[in-house]
Design an enzyme around this catalytic site. Structure first.
Site, PDB file in Angstrom:
ATOM      1  CB  SER A   1      -0.961  -0.042   1.188  1.00 22.16           C
ATOM      2  OG  SER A   1      -1.959   0.936   1.067  1.00 22.16           O
TER       3      SER A   1
ATOM      4  CG  ASP B   1      -7.095  -1.994  -3.167  1.00 18.69           C
ATOM      5  OD1 ASP B   1      -7.681  -1.225  -2.390  1.00 18.69           O
ATOM      6  OD2 ASP B   1      -5.882  -2.250  -3.088  1.00 18.69           O
TER       7      ASP B   1
ATOM      8  CG  HIS C   1      -5.899  -2.224   0.477  1.00 20.96           C
ATOM      9  ND1 HIS C   1      -5.206  -1.580  -0.516  1.00 20.96           N
ATOM     10  CD2 HIS C   1      -5.228  -1.951   1.635  1.00 20.96           C
ATOM     11  CE1 HIS C   1      -4.174  -0.932   0.007  1.00 20.96           C
ATOM     12  NE2 HIS C   1      -4.166  -1.153   1.311  1.00 20.96           N
TER      13      HIS C   1
END
Length: 814
Positions: A662, A747, A782
């Site tokens: 991320s 995501d 995610h």
């Protein structure tokens, strides 16, 4: 004359037509070649001339049709016009003189996740990844078995008490999801009651492989359970309420945030709604009807896109707390659950003030407040009455120890947070109990827990303007740091469900010590280990942890945490190294335990965590020095850590793997551009790498809220600064390490097209033959797989790739 002019026009028109047809034919051949993926290096993505405009743009052009046109003249627009409702979507200080960048892979963006050409390219990327890793299948299966061998497949969590019941979660061998259960505090295990079985919920989901259950909450009567569930990975949750021990439950509200809370009874449930950009912006109260029906009431709406809502209930059950917060400012609204039948209105505690952040808890008529107010950057502790007096910040007073004499104030407890030197004390959270208060924070780069024992006699106040009912305020009898008898550990509050108790439930672990849950008696300062996580085939005595310090380029001292097998690593002799980093949002990567590292450690690898700026490990200033116009400190800190580990004899570039996810994926994208020679292999999970194009577009989830974190490239100073490090915009013709890129189609935080575009850009420019793989989970978001066995399988895949690149393929653990 007319005939001549007409003949010239026809000739010119014919030439244009021929040129257009030739251009069209070349374009189609290019697209067809790209779609066939005719490259041993991976699928080749076709390119279009899309211009991204930065600055104050009226009638912004936005691509809404990502299909490549069958016939398109090169001088005509290849996008569809879209008009923004206002220039505010570009930011208040957007440039009037706009700037532009060309994004040849903009076509990969498809908000609906339905475009056939995009999905086909992703399929080809997955096929390429599958083909290049086929030789590792047996090794991957062995690593999966190894990870499973360190997992207690049938196990219970530490039970916590609540209203006569002990609540816990269970895992059962062969089942991929948790079971929530309880048994009477005075009974036995044979009286176990299943509260919620996530495996049943997953089995009922026939559409996808994802079933993410979150925020399981038992009602005040202990008869009902509410939970939220997401079936796509897009973090849009449905709220389900069911009777414990009966039925499958009913969905009462759809597509909300993951946080829910019961009110003062079983009739009211609080939740947060999301706007079109997945921002929690409304707080609602749902009334549960006896027949399954019910009504919903809006309590608070946050219209400023910089602010996100959070929801919690004070442990004493007195208030529902709605917090609206940006990165450096907050405002708290409260609903008194003991008045108006528990269905009162929300009232603000203190109106927001720019750059003033505060969080609250409540006990015995007073708010206890953690805040950065009045220059306390590392936060301080304040108290103020919850009724009968002003809650404005100028009336917030320190919590003091009992005075030593009638004419002296006692010393303030966490009264000063102005010292921002790296490693100075920072308080970050508190929880109030009937007889004590527990504070979480940091000191010396480590997490800390402090306990404050309260004195229930009131301290008289004279003429200080507190203006509360009896002219007194609470006072502390004593306070102390909780000692966990282990160095370099991560510690904090665990699950605490009872306000009136003599014990607080805490948890701790280190990079070598599995997590333990402790009941800690604040008065006698004794802790009892309730449960330590069972890790089969693991001997903690074999492992050693260290913390070293690295000097960054500007002189800052960056801590690095290490763990390794003492019998497999000789200090001073280069060994395989895996270096992990994050460095964004003030999130701390603390030295905690993880089973996923054991296959590395048991093959003689060193696992290291770089505590770089942008995190908050060393205090608030550590975070501020790694954001916005100082963001590049994050990347240069990580590079300095890698260099120091090589120069110190711990490892060398040919033996070094790195990982970030991320925001840490942004880190990976930057450091492989800046110093690819330092690393042999990199894992970039759901990487935020298309910084410029993403951050200029307020229609993308999280963007506006991230402007205080990274900056808004629609503003001139941020455009120039962010352009210097944005990973996609700084890919050049050079050799890169082997890179494995991971993404989830659904995501909502880092859209799939960012890693997709990055891989296409790298493949176009890089000059080496090292593997560049993109693996996209078509059914995930995610956070990867929700089934624990599938998650282990994905870890095994990642480990097999790293081991293969480091020359450890096929090895067995020591």
């Amino acid at each position: 004359g007319f005939r001549l002019r007409s003949s010239v026009a026809v000739a010119a028109g014919g030439g244009l037509a021929v040129a257009a047809l030739l251009w069209w034919r070349r374009r189609r051949l290019h697209i067809q070649a790209c779609e066939k993926g005719q490259s041993s290096r991976g699928p080749i993505a076709y390119k279009t001339d899309h211009t991204v405009i930065f600055g104050a743009v009226k009638g912004e052009v936005k691509c809404t049709d990502t299909r490549a046109p069958l016939f398109q003249l090169p001088w005509l627009s290849q996008t569809t016009a879209h008009t923004n409702p206002s220039d505010q979507e570009r930011g208040e200080s957007a440039m009037l003189n706009t700037k532009a960048l060309v994004d040849p892979y903009f076509w990969m963006r498809d908000d609906a996740r339905e475009n056939k050409r995009v999905l086909e390219h992703l399929r080809k990327e997955n096929e390429h990844t599958e083909a290049l890793t086929a030789k590792l299948k047996d090794f991957q299966r062995a690593l999966f078995a190894e990870l499973k061998s360190h997992t207690q497949e049938t196990d219970n969590s530490a039970p916590y008490p609540c209203k006569g019941w002990n609540y816990y979660t269970k895992s059962v061998k062969g089942l991929g999801y948790e079971i929530h259960a309880r048994s009477p505090c005075k009974g036995g295990a044979e009286e176990e009651v299943i509260v919620l079985d996530e495996n049943e919920i997953a089995a009922a989901n026939t559409q996808t492989s994802q079933t993410s259950v979150a925020d399981v909450k038992v009602s005040p009567s202990q008869d009902m359970v509410a939970y939220v569930v997401d079936y796509k990975g897009d973090e849009l949750y449905d709220i389900v309420v069911k009777q414990i021990g009966a039925g499958t439950g009913s969905t009462v509200v759809e597509k909300v945030a993951e946080t829910i809370e019961w009110g003062c009874d079983d009739a009211h449930l609080y939740y947060l709604k999301l706007d079109s950009k997945c921002r929690p912006f409304q707080a609602w109260r749902h009334t549960c009807g006896a027949d399954g029906s019910g009504g919903d009431e809006l309590l608070y709406e946050e219209n400023d896109e910089l602010f996100w809502l959070g929801l919690s209930k004070t442990l004493d059950g007195q208030y529902m707390v709605i917090i609206s917060a940006s990165t450096d400012t907050s405002e708290v609204w409260c609903v008194d659950l003991q008045e108006s039948g528990g269905v009162g209105k929300a009232a603000v505690l203190m109106p927001r003030k720019e750059n003033t952040y505060y969080e609250v808890d409540h006990r015995l008529g007073y708010w206890y407040i953690i805040t950065n107010y009045d220059g306390n950057a590392n936060n301080c502790l304040r108290v103020v009455p919850s009724v009968g007096g002003s809650t404005l910040s100028d009336r917030w007073l320190p919590l003091r120890l009992c005075p030593t004499s009638e004419d002296e104030d006692g010393a303030a407890v966490f009264g000063d947070g102005t010292d921002t030197a790296p490693g100075s004390t920072m308080v970050s959270r508190l929880v109030c109990f009937k007889d004590f208060v527990v504070v979480e924070g940091r000191q010396g780069g480590y997490t800390k827990v402090w306990a404050i024992e309260m004195d229930e006699s009131r301290y008289p106040i004279v003429g200080d303007g507190m203006d509360d009912r009896d002219g007194t305020r609470p006072q502390a009898l004593s306070w102390h740091e909780v000692n966990f008898n282990t160095e370099a550990c991560e510690c904090g509050l665990s699950v605490n469900a009872e306000f009136d108790t003599v014990n607080v439930r805490l948890a701790f672990s280190s990079m070598a010590v599995p997590p333990s849950v402790v009941d800690y008696n604040v008065r006698n300062q004794n802790g009892t280990v309730i449960k330590q996580k069972s890790v089969p085939n693991y001997d903690k005595a074999l492992y050693e942890t260290r913390r070293i310090e690295v000097k960054a380029y500007d002189g800052a001292i960056v801590p690095v945490s290490l763990v390794y097998r003492k019998d497999l690593v000789t200090v001073g002799t280069p060994a395989p190294l895996h270096l992990y980093g994050y460095g964004s949002y003030g999130l701390c990567m603390d030295p905690s335990f993880s089973v996923k590292r054991l296959p590395m450690l048991n093959r003689g690898m060193i696992y290291a965590i770089a505590h770089i700026r942008g995190g908050q490990e060393m205090g608030r200033a550590w975070y501020d020095q790694g954001k916005c116009m100082q963001k590049q400190n994050t990347f240069t800190d990580f590079i300095a850590c890698a260099e120091a580990l090589h120069e110190g004899g711990w490892s060398e570039p040919s033996l070094t793997s790195i990982e970030g996810r991320s925001g840490g994926g942004l880190l990976m994208g930057c450091v492989v551009n800046m110093r690819p020679d330092l690393f042999k292999v990199a894992i970039a999970g759901v990487p935020f790498v298309d910084v410029m194009t993403t951050m200029c577009d307020a229609s993308i989830p999280l963007v506006v809220g991230d402007w205080p974190e990274f900056g808004n490239p629609n503003e001139a100073r941020y455009f120039n600064y962010m352009r210097q490090y944005s990973p996609i915009d700084n890919v050049i013709a050079q050799d890169y390490p082997a890179i494995l890129v991971l993404a989830g189609l659904h995501d909502p935080r880092v859209a799939y097209w960012e890693p997709m575009k990055w891989v296409a850009t790298l493949r176009e420019h890089k000059t080496d033959d090292a593997p560049l793989l993109l693996k996209v989970d078509i059914e995930a978001g995610h956070f990867s797989a929700s089934d624990r066995y599938q998650y282990l399988n994905e870890l095994a895949f990642e480990l097999s790739f790293v081991f293969d690149q480091l020359g450890l393929e096929g090895t067995t653990p020591g």
